[in-house]
Design an enzyme around this catalytic site. Structure first.
Site, PDB file in Angstrom:
ATOM      1  N   SER A  86      -6.533  33.165  30.119  1.00 16.02           N
ATOM      2  CA  SER A  86      -5.780  31.909  30.228  1.00 16.02           C
ATOM      3  C   SER A  86      -4.360  32.157  30.717  1.00 16.02           C
ATOM      4  CB  SER A  86      -5.718  31.217  28.867  1.00 16.02           C
ATOM      5  OG  SER A  86      -7.010  30.962  28.392  1.00 16.02           O
TER       6      SER A  86
HETATM    7  C1  LIG Z   1     -10.607  30.724  28.582  1.00 16.32           C
HETATM    8  S1  LIG Z   1     -11.731  31.991  28.188  1.00 16.32           S
HETATM    9  C2  LIG Z   1     -10.958  33.128  27.093  1.00 16.32           C
HETATM   10  C3  LIG Z   1      -9.604  32.910  26.789  1.00 16.32           C
HETATM   11  C4  LIG Z   1      -8.944  34.012  26.028  1.00 16.32           C
HETATM   12  N1  LIG Z   1      -8.985  33.775  24.609  1.00 16.32           N
HETATM   13  C5  LIG Z   1      -7.526  34.056  26.535  1.00 16.32           C
HETATM   14  O1  LIG Z   1      -6.666  33.523  25.874  1.00 16.32           O
HETATM   15  O2  LIG Z   1      -7.305  34.581  27.611  1.00 16.32           O
HETATM   16  C6  LIG Z   1     -12.857  31.166  27.098  1.00 16.32           C
HETATM   17  C7  LIG Z   1     -13.977  32.027  26.608  1.00 16.32           C
HETATM   18  O3  LIG Z   1     -14.722  31.287  25.664  1.00 16.32           O
HETATM   19  C8  LIG Z   1     -16.031  31.800  25.702  1.00 16.32           C
HETATM   20  N2  LIG Z   1     -16.909  30.844  25.043  1.00 16.32           N
HETATM   21  C9  LIG Z   1     -17.411  29.675  25.522  1.00 16.32           C
HETATM   22  N3  LIG Z   1     -18.204  29.107  24.613  1.00 16.32           N
HETATM   23  C10 LIG Z   1     -18.209  29.923  23.529  1.00 16.32           C
HETATM   24  C11 LIG Z   1     -18.848  29.883  22.273  1.00 16.32           C
HETATM   25  N4  LIG Z   1     -19.641  28.875  21.920  1.00 16.32           N
HETATM   26  N5  LIG Z   1     -18.629  30.888  21.419  1.00 16.32           N
HETATM   27  C12 LIG Z   1     -17.817  31.928  21.742  1.00 16.32           C
HETATM   28  N6  LIG Z   1     -17.204  32.025  22.921  1.00 16.32           N
HETATM   29  C13 LIG Z   1     -17.390  31.030  23.807  1.00 16.32           C
HETATM   30  C14 LIG Z   1     -16.317  32.020  27.166  1.00 16.32           C
HETATM   31  O4  LIG Z   1     -17.341  32.963  27.362  1.00 16.32           O
HETATM   32  C15 LIG Z   1     -14.953  32.493  27.667  1.00 16.32           C
HETATM   33  O5  LIG Z   1     -14.910  33.882  27.768  1.00 16.32           O
END
Ligand SMILES: C[S@@+](CC[C@H](N)C(=O)[O-])C[C@H]1O[C@@H](n2cnc3c(N)ncnc32)[C@H](O)[C@@H]1O
Length: 418
Positions: A86
């Site tokens: 992000s």
């Molecule tokens: C915006 S990205 C990661 C952001 C990260 N925390 C950062 O701040 O850079 C969102 C992540 O959420 C994960 N995600 C989506 N649905 C999810 C779920 N139900 N459980 C766990 N992770 C999930 C996706 O695979 C993705 O890698």
């Protein structure tokens, strides 16, 4: 699922330019302070401490340290981004919302590595960070990058965030980093008394990252901010529905519908091609002044609230006057619709007046109603904040705050305005 071409650390990205890294890191901190994304010395210290470029080795240093740059690590088969590192501004803003203190146990849902490293800095030696992701590719990346940057203590798990991480609960903070539609029971159950959930939550199509405090059996928002996020996957997945009103390739116009929102698409498609009516509200906004609270107000008070989406070419062709990647606030009934727009008040284009364009047989009435609500927001709520709460499913209406009730699968969400 299509991972973004994996590049390993580019030669010029290795940590062999410490002075440049230090300069860019300082610049990022300064910018985040100016943007009010960093407010406290704790978050400032964390941002300064974590070498962000080591978590986005594929991008040039300048971009790695740009406040608004997010790096997409994966797209789905339709080209929709489903994982990213992000933007630093959003991460800092959410960490400020979370108020993480030393010694806390924190669950991060969605792992890119960098944010978990920031959390590790904030909780310190006595705290614990558990970061879960549904996607094994994302975890592989985080498992590689976190230790390489010196963060060995973050626990990384593959799991669906819908169910939290019961084996590691309870948590003082749960930080959700994928766009959620609801607040599943596990998040509340796994929270310590007085704990906090920070979550990008969708309400009638609008997403705000909300910091919720647990108060007895319900959650009360202490802060909310505009944001955009990749969609939640897994058991809690709930995407908006796009209804096209004009489907010529490249100039599509549509309505994005959320829970309980329905439209008569053929009738509205006909309305779109009828001449428009316009109203001007007399309410102005500065060129850089945020007005996301206006949309939240309109979503609260208007039963027929939906979001208009359009490709830039649709505006160039004169089909619509307003285009926004987040959607444009719109009021629709069975055969007509009216949407918010702006016009500059002078040639300098520093100030803009809100107005409304309407289409269809009932366009005049809808445009009047929307313009009137813009004026009411300006008069009564422009300086205020909405009160957002999430109550257990069985809570009767008379025990909910007066305002908009949005029934989700697990919670009754309320938006009210003092
Ligand atoms: C915006 S990205 C990661 C952001 C990260 N925390 C950062 O701040 O850079 C969102 C992540 O959420 C994960 N995600 C989506 N649905 C999810 C779920 N139900 N459980 C766990 N992770 C999930 C996706 O695979 C993705 O890698």
């Amino acid at each position: 699922m299509v991972p973004t071409p994996a590049a390993d650390v580019a030669p010029d990205q290795e940590d062999d330019r410490p002075e440049e890294v230090a300069r860019l890191s300082e610049q990022l901190v300064r910018e985040l302070r100016e943007l009010k994304a960093i407010v406290t010395p704790e978050v400032e210290r964390a941002v300064r401490a974590v070498p962000r470029h080591l978590f986005v080795p594929e991008v040039p240093l300048e971009k790695a340290y740009a406040a608004e740059h997010h790096y997409v690590t994966k797209k789905d088969e339709h080209g929709v981004s489903i994982s990213s590192v992000s933007a630093a501004r959003v991460q800092a803003m959410m960490l400020e919302q979370a108020g993480v203190r030393p010694g806390m146990r924190v669950l991060e849902i969605g792992s890119s590595g960098y944010n978990a490293a920031l959390l590790a800095e904030l909780v310190g030696q006595d705290g614990e960070v558990i970061s879960i992701d549904i996607d094994p590719d994302v975890l592989d990346r985080a498992r590689r990058l976190l230790p390489a940057a010196g963060y060995d203590d973050v626990t990384l798990l593959q799991a669906d965030g819908e169910f939290g991480a019961p084996q590691h609960a309870p948590f003082d903070r749960i930080i959700v980093t994928a766009g959620a539609w609801d607040i599943p029971p596990a998040w509340v159950d796994q929270l310590t008394p007085g704990g906090r959930i920070v979550v990008p939550l969708r309400m009638r199509g609008l997403t705000r990252t909300i910091a919720f405090d647990l108060v007895d059996d319900h959650l009360v928002a202490r802060d909310y901010q505009l944001c955009g996020f990749v969609p939640m996957q897994g058991a809690g997945e709930n995407r908006t529905q796009l209804v096209l009103l004009h489907d010529t390739e490249g100039e599509e116009v549509g309505l994005r519908l959320d829970e309980g929102q329905q439209v008569n698409a053929p009738a509205l498609a006909r309305a779109l091609h009828q001449p428009r009516v316009e109203r001007w509200s007399g309410v102005t906004v500065g060129g850089f002044e945020p007005f996301d609270n206006l949309d939240l107000w309109l979503a609260t008070v208007l039963d027929g609230f939906v979001l208009l989406t359009a490709k830039p070419l649709a505006r160039e062709r004169g089909l619509v006057a307003s285009v926004s990647p987040l959607g444009v606030a719109t009021l629709a009934d069975d055969g007509s619709f009216a949407y918010r727009t702006v016009r500059p008040t002078s040639e300098e284009r520093t100030l803009f007046e809100f107005g409304v364009y309407g289409h269809g047989p009932n366009a005049d009435a809808l445009a009047d109603r929307l313009a009137e609500q813009i004026r009411i927001w300006d008069r009564d709520h422009r300086q205020g904040q909405a009160r957002i709460e999430a109550h257990p499913l069985g809570t009767p209406n008379d025990q909910l705050p007066a305002g908009r009730v949005i029934d989700k699968r697990h919670r009754r969400l309320t938006i009210s305005w003092p």
